[in-house]
Design an enzyme around this catalytic site. Structure first.
Site, short mmCIF file in Angstrom:
data_model
loop_
_atom_site.label_atom_id
_atom_site.label_comp_id
_atom_site.label_asym_id
_atom_site.label_seq_id
_atom_site.Cartn_x
_atom_site.Cartn_y
_atom_site.Cartn_z
N HIS A 135 0.80 -1.23 0.00
CA HIS A 135 0.00 0.00 0.00
C HIS A 135 0.84 1.28 0.00
O HIS A 135 0.29 2.37 -0.09
CB HIS A 135 -0.94 0.04 1.21
CG HIS A 135 -1.98 -1.04 1.22
ND1 HIS A 135 -2.81 -1.27 0.15
CD2 HIS A 135 -2.31 -1.96 2.17
CE1 HIS A 135 -3.63 -2.28 0.45
NE2 HIS A 135 -3.34 -2.72 1.66
N ASP A 171 -3.52 -10.89 -1.62
CA ASP A 171 -3.98 -10.28 -0.38
C ASP A 171 -5.45 -9.90 -0.54
O ASP A 171 -5.90 -9.55 -1.64
CB ASP A 171 -3.14 -9.03 -0.11
CG ASP A 171 -3.25 -8.50 1.30
OD1 ASP A 171 -4.32 -7.97 1.64
OD2 ASP A 171 -2.27 -8.59 2.06
N HIS A 173 -6.78 -7.28 0.38
CA HIS A 173 -6.81 -5.86 0.05
C HIS A 173 -6.10 -5.62 -1.28
O HIS A 173 -5.04 -6.20 -1.53
CB HIS A 173 -6.14 -5.04 1.15
CG HIS A 173 -6.76 -5.20 2.50
ND1 HIS A 173 -6.43 -6.24 3.34
CD2 HIS A 173 -7.68 -4.46 3.16
CE1 HIS A 173 -7.13 -6.14 4.46
NE2 HIS A 173 -7.90 -5.07 4.36
N ASP A 260 -5.02 -12.81 4.57
CA ASP A 260 -6.22 -12.22 5.18
C ASP A 260 -7.51 -12.51 4.43
O ASP A 260 -8.55 -11.94 4.75
CB ASP A 260 -6.04 -10.71 5.36
CG ASP A 260 -5.53 -10.01 4.10
OD1 ASP A 260 -5.34 -10.68 3.07
OD2 ASP A 260 -5.29 -8.79 4.17
#
Length: 398
Positions: A135, A171, A173, A260
């Protein structure tokens, strides 16, 4: 113990990337995973390479110099709050901690250590679980990530090895920082398979984000529906990964392995089990050997059920890399339980697999599966048309 040509990048100094004890991005995930592998007989000291620190010049391959200086000042307590917020520092997600520049530089250097180990021919594969901070932006920290080790590694690969890089991010995200860094770059293909941004940070990663300019078509996103289960997740992953790697023909594959998307993760809404985390590295391993002479660098990422999920998910990557997947059929070593049971906040698992009846039934499963299949079709439309166009004879094009 059967060994293969893989390097495990790790140092206890990487635990210094630690915001505070209650922060979900806790470095004990690294120690839990390493202990599990060592007690299982899958990892010994001869396989471990110590990470180095990234230089400021290497950080500047991606990040603005002003941002690097701001991180240095923040880690020394000399950056005022108003300035810090402009750089995404001092937030709930990325709070101040002492020595944050040095700690973040070591994580970047660890991924560069993995890259060099693979690209100089010393190893076919390398795993750096402390990496995967996808990120981070050029001039701003975001989502627990200060410096973006994967993006720096990709630029490093381009400049030092003239490599075409396929980056695959599983991931939950969206891998936004890496995508936007190379959005117009035709030599970097980013594939991100994640939970839809309708409900989850960072809110990006739609199928319409395909790249720009010369890089158009080299960015591909699969935003999965909330409560997606193993079968649909793996169908989406395998279909897109196989078509992308055959289309792009990379020199090296980097995989970001956030843990996750698991049903037990407290921060996301996907619904997978350890079945997915055993399959993810298996396909990456196969395709790296098929298309890249084995060149595969894997990094960590998210994953916030530290006790029950992350060690088994991340441990599976190393077992696949080193062809020791028979260990997945053995019990979790009792010595690992003994080492961590006093600290554990959850009941530690006894086997590498999840019970088949663990996941609650999702009533909308058929609808979710269909929508994910439609998303994959939309996302792959450009690649499939390009391949079809290349196969079409000139007289037919006319």
């Amino acid at each position: 113990m059967k060994t293969a040509e893989a390097a495990f990048i790790y140092s206890s100094e990487e635990h210094l990337y630690h915001f505070h004890e209650k922060h979900p991005f806790n470095p004990r995930r690294l120690r839990l995973t390493m202990d599990l592998l060592q007690y299982s007989g899958a990892l010994d000291q001869s396989m471990i390479l110590k990470p180095r620190y990234a230089t400021d010049q290497e950080l500047a391959l991606v990040h603005d110099q002003a941002f690097i200086e701001a991180v240095k000042q923040a880690g020394c307590g000399r950056l005022v709050e108003e300035q810090a917020r402009n750089y995404g520092i001092g937030t709930d997600d990325t709070p101040f901690f002492e020595g944050m520049h040095e700690a973040a530089s070591l994580l970047v250097g660890g991924t560069l250590t993995a890259v060099d180990a693979v690209m100089n021919g010393s190893y076919s594969h390398a795993l750096h679980l402390a990496g995967g901070l996808h990120h981070g932006f050029k001039g701003k920290a975001s989502g627990f990530c200060i410096y973006n080790d994967s993006a720096i590694a990709i630029e490093y690969l381009k400049q030092n090895y003239q490599a075409r890089v396929l980056y695959v991010d599983t991931d939950a995200h969206h891998g936004d920082g890496v995508q936007w860094c190379f959005y117009d770059d035709p030599d970097v293909f980013t594939l991100s398979i994640h939970e839809t941004g309708r409900y989850l940070f960072p809110g990006t990663g739609s199928v319409t984000e395909k790249g720009a300019g010369a890089g158009y078509g080299m960015k591909l996103n699969i935003p999965l529906e909330a409560f997606t289960e193993d079968e649909s997740f793996l169908e989406s992953y395998e279909t897109t990964f196989r078509e992308v790697v055959e289309f792009f023909r990379p020199d090296v594959i980097i995989t970001q392995n956030g843990a996750d998307s698991h049903y037990l993760d407290p921060l996301t809404h996907l619904h997978t089990s350890l079945k997915s985390f055993h399959a993810i590295p298996k396909l990456a391993h196969e395709l790296a050997h098929t298309y890249c002479n084995g060149r595969w660098v894997a990094v960590g990422g998210g994953g916030y059920d530290h006790w029950r999920v992350v060690p088994r998910a991340w441990g599976s990557i190393w077992l696949e890399m080193t062809e020791q997947t028979d260990i997945l059929n053995q019990p979790i070593p009792q010595m690992w339980h003994e080492a961590w049971k006093e600290q554990a906040e959850e009941l530690l698992p006894s086997v590498w697999h999840d019970p088949e009846d663990m996941l609650p039934i999702v009533p909308r499963k058929p609808i979710i599966t269909t929508r994910n299949q439609q998303t994959v079709e939309k996302a792959l439309y450009y690649i499939r048309n390009e391949k079809k166009s290349l196969r079409t004879p000139i007289n037919e094009k006319r």
